[in-house]
Scaffold this active site. Structure first.
Site, PDB file in Angstrom:
ATOM      1  N   ASP A 263      32.192   8.426  65.035  1.00 23.35           N
ATOM      2  CA  ASP A 263      32.009   9.523  64.109  1.00 23.35           C
ATOM      3  C   ASP A 263      30.698   9.201  63.378  1.00 23.35           C
ATOM      4  O   ASP A 263      30.242   8.065  63.378  1.00 23.35           O
ATOM      5  CB  ASP A 263      33.202   9.615  63.140  1.00 23.35           C
ATOM      6  CG  ASP A 263      33.287  10.990  62.513  1.00 23.35           C
ATOM      7  OD1 ASP A 263      34.386  11.375  62.076  1.00 23.35           O
ATOM      8  OD2 ASP A 263      32.244  11.688  62.496  1.00 23.35           O
TER       9      ASP A 263
HETATM   10  C1  GLC Z   1      31.851  14.529  60.797  1.00 20.18           C
HETATM   11  C2  GLC Z   1      33.235  14.728  61.349  1.00 20.18           C
HETATM   12  C3  GLC Z   1      33.291  14.879  62.848  1.00 20.18           C
HETATM   13  C4  GLC Z   1      32.067  15.645  63.302  1.00 20.18           C
HETATM   14  C5  GLC Z   1      30.852  14.777  63.032  1.00 20.18           C
HETATM   15  C6  GLC Z   1      29.551  15.501  63.353  1.00 20.18           C
HETATM   16  O1  GLC Z   1      31.839  13.504  59.862  1.00 20.18           O
HETATM   17  O2  GLC Z   1      34.220  13.768  60.950  1.00 20.18           O
HETATM   18  O3  GLC Z   1      34.500  15.564  63.188  1.00 20.18           O
HETATM   19  O4  GLC Z   1      32.161  15.967  64.679  1.00 20.18           O
HETATM   20  O5  GLC Z   1      30.799  14.307  61.690  1.00 20.18           O
HETATM   21  O6  GLC Z   1      29.373  16.585  62.507  1.00 20.18           O
END
Ligand code: GLC
Length: 737
Positions: A263
């Site tokens: 993430d």
């Molecule tokens: C965010 C979210 C994730 C997302 C990523 C990119 O923090 O937790 O679900 O796909 O960052 O935006």
């Protein structure tokens, strides 16, 4: 003749020379593994390391020298997010990235219809392909543990079996477009509070029986090409580089051949990232171009620090070869797959899919007559009604905005008010009733929680002479509601809606309440409201779906993918102490263990207000007696359970027949019953169908944390056949030998 022979030989030679010059990795006709091996053999160590980390907010570099393209990623599970700047979270404000917003995955789960998941995946995958994305960052498969979790709207509810069955067709549908899914957030990201570091402790049984199954189905049945590590820790180690969940379970036991992506900002250590199964590091805190920020892309854990460790022999080169091989495999499945379709964007087919999913996912929670002499308020019979008052901020709110990374920029959006006006024209009068402020992510201080009395008083004034009141309320995508980055502050409806409902029903009993949310809410007024509809975040065609259901042009067939507890402390996760939820800011212990959702309410005999699997119809269904093909199941055998189901009403409808298994005499604690099969059937008035389920010992197993394996204990098992987890229409028993 001689000339022809010479010419033929010359052509053959030049062809073979030509073929010899086309590298294997560039040849689509070669097997992917051969292409991976060939490409890897041509890459330098620096090129391999470069593959393993971001070059921008949503992309990683390919290998330019070899003609291997970049990987471009985009959120999210409900549609393809608008284009974001190269180096910061701002939107690039392109003019060609408006898309279809599909219903949130809670709505998809509520259809209990795998065919809807297939059409969903195909459609959103076509939009991602058209937008030239190689990875679509979804679906979210985290289990609904507490109604306070800000991101439950992105997931598929409280039951691992329902989530497992519903995610596979979605994944397959997306990947048929040459777009990889990125199943998230692996694993135990069941809240937003302290999500970046909370360290989750739980039993092996809870891990294997509740929180892993959907991810396992996504990998082994869906064949997901990538998976996203979650921000939290699991048993002391960050999930983005966790030896147990990534090396042992995901890549070892399950044989995952895809790519593990962090993430954004989820990586915290180079050595662990190198050794514990992380493949691509994406990040949040980087502005690699316009300023020498704390992080530039070369400073990522899997960038220069990793290259240095490889060169100093502190980590084996085999680690980067494995990462690069997996990333190349994904590239050959997506960007360098020349057989992939072209994709499409905001087509009629996609709008039709969005509306169908909404139609099948909306849940009719309650539809009682206002008095003994009247019939239920729904479906609305227009000829008898002259004035319909529509109330509520959510009747007009753009609920595709906000909520965090799953927010969408739409080309079209039919609001509930639009949908109702299209049907009932000038019979409709609208007033706001309550105000919820702007959809803001992470700026809670700017969102007024104040209640505007004047809005309520105006609504009450208008309600007095309306034939029907439709209140479209619920939650929204504001911070502290259904939004990423924080959890809800309370279980109740915000912005004075409870007072509004009390005031409106005091002057007009004919109220239909439509709740738009991705979470359960407290309902102190439930006895006063005769008709209650759970309408999810429905996306671009939401207003049409709501009109379809309220008018009866579509008979509701949705079933709840999670329970509505009467009060918050009835819920297992919220029944213990802070350490159980939300944790003590460092650690969290899942004390409810395997008893999540209906498993808790059944076992603790705490009736939920609306049960898992509940959903009414405008018709009625009669179930016959369930019959088993045998009273005994061999250790390696199967048996079938058959139930006649009849539509005993006057309109066609769809019913979700649910099968739960109970193991009362087990040597370990087990829930009273667990969902193990379901089937959604369509029946004309008077029509009857035989619904059959085949059971094997697999459906009877629990995870034995001593043997570290799944076990079905011989003995008696009970089959519950229900229209919900508490509306049981028949039971039958058999014995496992
Ligand atoms: C965010 C979210 C994730 C997302 C990523 C990119 O923090 O937790 O679900 O796909 O960052 O935006």
């Amino acid at each position: 003749m001689r000339k022809h022979v010479i010419a033929a030989i010359f052509c053959a030679c030049s062809f073979s020379v030509l073929m010899a010059q086309t590298p294997i990795y560039l040849d689509d006709n070669q097997p992917i593994e051969a292409r991976v091996k060939d490409a890897l053999s041509r890459m330098t160590l620096e090129e391999k390391v470069a593959l393993c980390h971001a070059q921008s907010k949503f992309s990683t570099p390919g290998v330019r020298r070899l003609g291997i393209p970049e990987i471009w990623m985009s959120d999210g599970p409900h549609g393809v997010r608008a284009e974001i700047n190269w180096n910061d979270w701002g939107y690039a404000n392109w003019t060609n990235d408006s898309i279809t917003a599909f219903p949130a995955l809670t709505c998809l789960a509520a259809t209990w219809n795998p065919e809807m998941a297939a059409i969903y995946g195909k459609s959103v995958g076509e939009e991602a392909r058209y937008r030239r994305k190689d990875i679509l960052l979804g679906p979210g498969l985290n289990i609904y543990r507490t109604p306070l979790n800000g991101r439950n709207f992105e997931y598929m509810g409280e039951d691992p079996y329902l989530t497992s069955v519903m995610c596979v067709p979605y994944i397959q549908g997306v990947q048929k477009n040459g777009v990889a899914v990125c199943v998230k957030h692996y694993v135990l990201n069941n809240q937003e509070k302290w999500r970046g570091h909370i360290d989750v402790e739980l039993s092996d049984r809870a891990l294997y029986e509740i929180y892993l199954p959907a991810f396992k189905a996504a990998v082994q049945k869906g064949e997901a090409w990538s998976i996203m590590g979650s921000y939290n820790k699991v048993r002391g180690q960050h999930a983005c580089h966790n030896a147990l969940t990534l090396n042992k379970i995901l890549k070892g036991d399950w044989g995952f051949d895809g790519v593990v992506v962090t993430d954004w900002g989820g990586c915290h250590d180079t050595y662990e990232a190198a050794m514990n199964g992380l493949d691509i590091e994406m990040g949040s805190y980087t502005n690699g171009l316009t300023s020498e920020s704390k992080f530039t892309y070369d400073d990522y854990y899997l960038a220069k620090p990793y290259l240095r460790m490889l060169k100093e022999g502190k980590v084996p080169v085999s680690t980067v070869d494995d990462k690069a091989s997996r990333i190349l495999r994904l590239i050959f499945r997506t960007g360098m797959n020349r057989h992939k379709p072209y994709g499409s964007l905001t087509t009629e087919a996609h709008y039709q899919a969005a509306q169908e999913i909404g139609d099948e996912g909306i849940v009719l929670l309650k539809n009682a007559p206002v008095s003994k002499k009247t019939s239920p308020l729904l479906p609305i019979s227009a000829e008898k009604i002259n004035k319909i008052l529509v109330v509520g901020d959510n009747a007009t709110r753009m609920l595709n905005q906000g909520g965090g990374s799953s927010e969408l920029k739409v080309k079209d959006m039919v609001s509930p008010l639009d949908g109702l006006r299209a049907l009932y024209g000038n019979k409709i009068v609208y007033t706001k009733g309550y105000a919820a402020g702007r959809a803001l992510y992470d700026h809670a201080d700017k969102i007024s929680q104040a209640v505007e009395d004047s809005l309520r008083m105006e609504a009450v004034r208008l309600a007095k002479d309306a034939d029907l009141v439709i209140l479209v309320g619920g939650l929204n995508k504001n911070h502290f509601q259904d939004c990423e980055g924080a959890d809800r502050l309370s279980y109740g409806l915000p912005f004075g809606q409870n007072e509004l409902i009390d005031a409106l029903t005091a002057v007009n009993k004919n109220m239909v309440l439509v709740l738009l949310s991705g979470n359960a809410v407290e309902m102190p007024w439930v006895r006063k409201v005769p008709a209650i509809v759970q309408g999810w975040y429905l996306g671009s065609m939401g207003g049409k779906s709501i009109a379809d259901i309220l008018s009866g042009s579509v008979n509701p067939s949705g079933k709840l993918p999670f329970s509505f507890p009467v009060k918050l402390t009835d819920c297992g996760a919220n029944a213990f102490d802070e350490l159980c939820y939300p944790g003590d800011s460092i650690k969290e212990v899942y004390k409810e263990d395997i008893l999540v959702g209906y498993r808790w309410y059944d076992t603790k005999k705490i009736p939920a207000l609306f049960s898992f699997g509940h959903g009414l119809s405008y018709t009625t269904f009669a179930y016959g007696k369930p019959v088993v093909s045998s009273k005994k199941m061999e250790g390696n055998g199967t048996l079938t359970v058959t139930i006649p189901v009849k539509n005993t009403g006057s309109v066609a409808g769809k019913e979700v027949v649910q099968l739960y298994i109970g193991d009362e005499k087990c040597s370990v604690m087990r829930p009273v019953k667990e969902l193990k099969a379901f089937s959604k059937i369509a029946l004309q008035p008077g029509e009857e169908k035989q619904v059959s389920f085949t059971l094997s010992p697999d459906e009877l197993k629990y995870y034995d944390d001593v043997k570290k394996d799944w076990v079905a204990e011989p003995g008696k098992f009970k089959v519950y056949i229900g229209s919900s987890s508490t509306d049981i229409r028949g039971t039958v028993e058999f014995e496992l030998l």
